[in-house]
Design a protein around this motif. Structure first.
Motif, short mmCIF file in Angstrom:
data_model
loop_
_atom_site.label_atom_id
_atom_site.label_comp_id
_atom_site.label_asym_id
_atom_site.label_seq_id
_atom_site.Cartn_x
_atom_site.Cartn_y
_atom_site.Cartn_z
N THR A 4 0.84 -1.20 0.00
CA THR A 4 0.00 0.00 0.00
C THR A 4 0.87 1.25 0.00
O THR A 4 1.85 1.33 0.74
CB THR A 4 -0.92 0.03 1.24
OG1 THR A 4 -1.72 -1.16 1.25
CG2 THR A 4 -1.82 1.25 1.22
N SER A 5 0.52 2.22 -0.82
CA SER A 5 1.25 3.50 -0.86
C SER A 5 0.77 4.41 0.27
O SER A 5 -0.43 4.44 0.58
CB SER A 5 1.03 4.20 -2.20
OG SER A 5 1.51 3.41 -3.27
N THR A 18 5.18 10.55 -1.35
CA THR A 18 4.34 9.36 -1.48
C THR A 18 5.23 8.15 -1.70
O THR A 18 5.91 8.05 -2.72
CB THR A 18 3.34 9.50 -2.63
OG1 THR A 18 2.47 10.61 -2.37
CG2 THR A 18 2.50 8.23 -2.78
N CYS A 61 12.07 3.81 -4.47
CA CYS A 61 11.19 4.99 -4.50
C CYS A 61 12.07 6.23 -4.40
O CYS A 61 12.70 6.48 -3.36
CB CYS A 61 10.21 4.93 -3.33
SG CYS A 61 9.06 6.32 -3.27
N SER A 99 5.81 4.41 -2.59
CA SER A 99 5.13 3.43 -3.43
C SER A 99 6.11 2.34 -3.83
O SER A 99 7.31 2.61 -3.97
CB SER A 99 4.58 4.12 -4.69
OG SER A 99 4.18 3.17 -5.67
#
Length: 231
Positions: free
Chosen positions: A75-76, A114, A124, A116
């Motif tokens: 889940t981000s 964010t 990331c 991810s």
């Protein structure tokens, strides 16, 4: 003559500015030990971490334009972070009070990030607001101040590697830690994040000049482009 000018045009096209990305990767394990603490603890409203990376791991001087963490969680999540980079002669943190003040480092990023797992290898990237000129002599400290004010879940989300004494962490639901203050004690850890230090550069082409053009020949001379060094 037309063929000659075509060859010359192709040469000029071949030496157009080139954009390149230099990456230094430290850590390649798929361990997640303490991966819920570094670089940020998402299960709490606020957290603060510092991690040391050695000059011997980084190499020479470089402009650090991006950093990347390995975020493998499905889940981000978005966190509000201040990220600092700094030079240090410390080989490790001796105690939980042995951290660098904010004024000993450079604020290189401030804003939402964010996390991810969509990147190749779960990397990331975070593009810094301000590039950091790493001197190639000292060790590097990376500090992450999480000011989000809300929490997610407690699962480990980042890959880490073993490096005793090279990292510190603290987290809270009620206290938003001030990196400029020295009023709190962090926890020592034996783990730190796998990380990439990334330099984005544009390589300037040589300066070409054409002279003595005839129907079948031309003389090409060149000089080093601005920002480059002849070797």
């Amino acid at each position: 003559m037309k063929r000659l000018f075509l060859y010359i045009a192709l040469i000029f096209m071949a030496v157009a500015p080139l954009k390149a990305q230099i990456e230094v990767q430290i850590g390649n394990t798929t361990s997640s030990d303490n991966g819920n603490f570094f670089p940020t603890q998402t299960y709490y409203n606020y957290s603060y971490t510092q991690q040391i990376y050695y000059q011997s791991e980084i190499g020479g001087a470089m402009s650090i334009d991006k950093i990347a963490f390995q975020y493998f969680y499905s889940t981000s999540y978005t966190r509000n972070l201040d990220i600092y980079l700094g030079h240090t002669t410390k080989g490790s943190f001796s105690t939980g009070n042995d951290y660098l003040y904010a004024n000993e480092m450079t604020l290189v990023y401030s804003g939402n990030v964010t996390f991810s797992n969509a990147g190749a290898g779960y990397w990331c990237e975070i593009e810094l607001n301000t590039s950091f000129a790493y001197n190639g002599v000292d060790n590097l400290v990376i500090a992450v101040d999480d000011n989000t004010g809300s929490y997610n879940n407690s699962s480990a989300k980042f890959y880490t590697n073993t490096s005793p004494g090279n990292s510190l962490y603290i987290y809270s639901d009620g206290t938003n830690y001030n990196p400029s203050s020295h009023t709190f004690t962090l926890n020592l850890s034996a783990y730190r994040n796998n990380i990439k230090l990334i330099s984005s550069c544009t390589c300037c082409p040589p300066v070409l000049a054409v002279s003595d053009v005839t129907a079948n020949a031309a003389t090409l001379t060149w000089s080093v482009g601005e920002g480059n060094t002849a070797t």
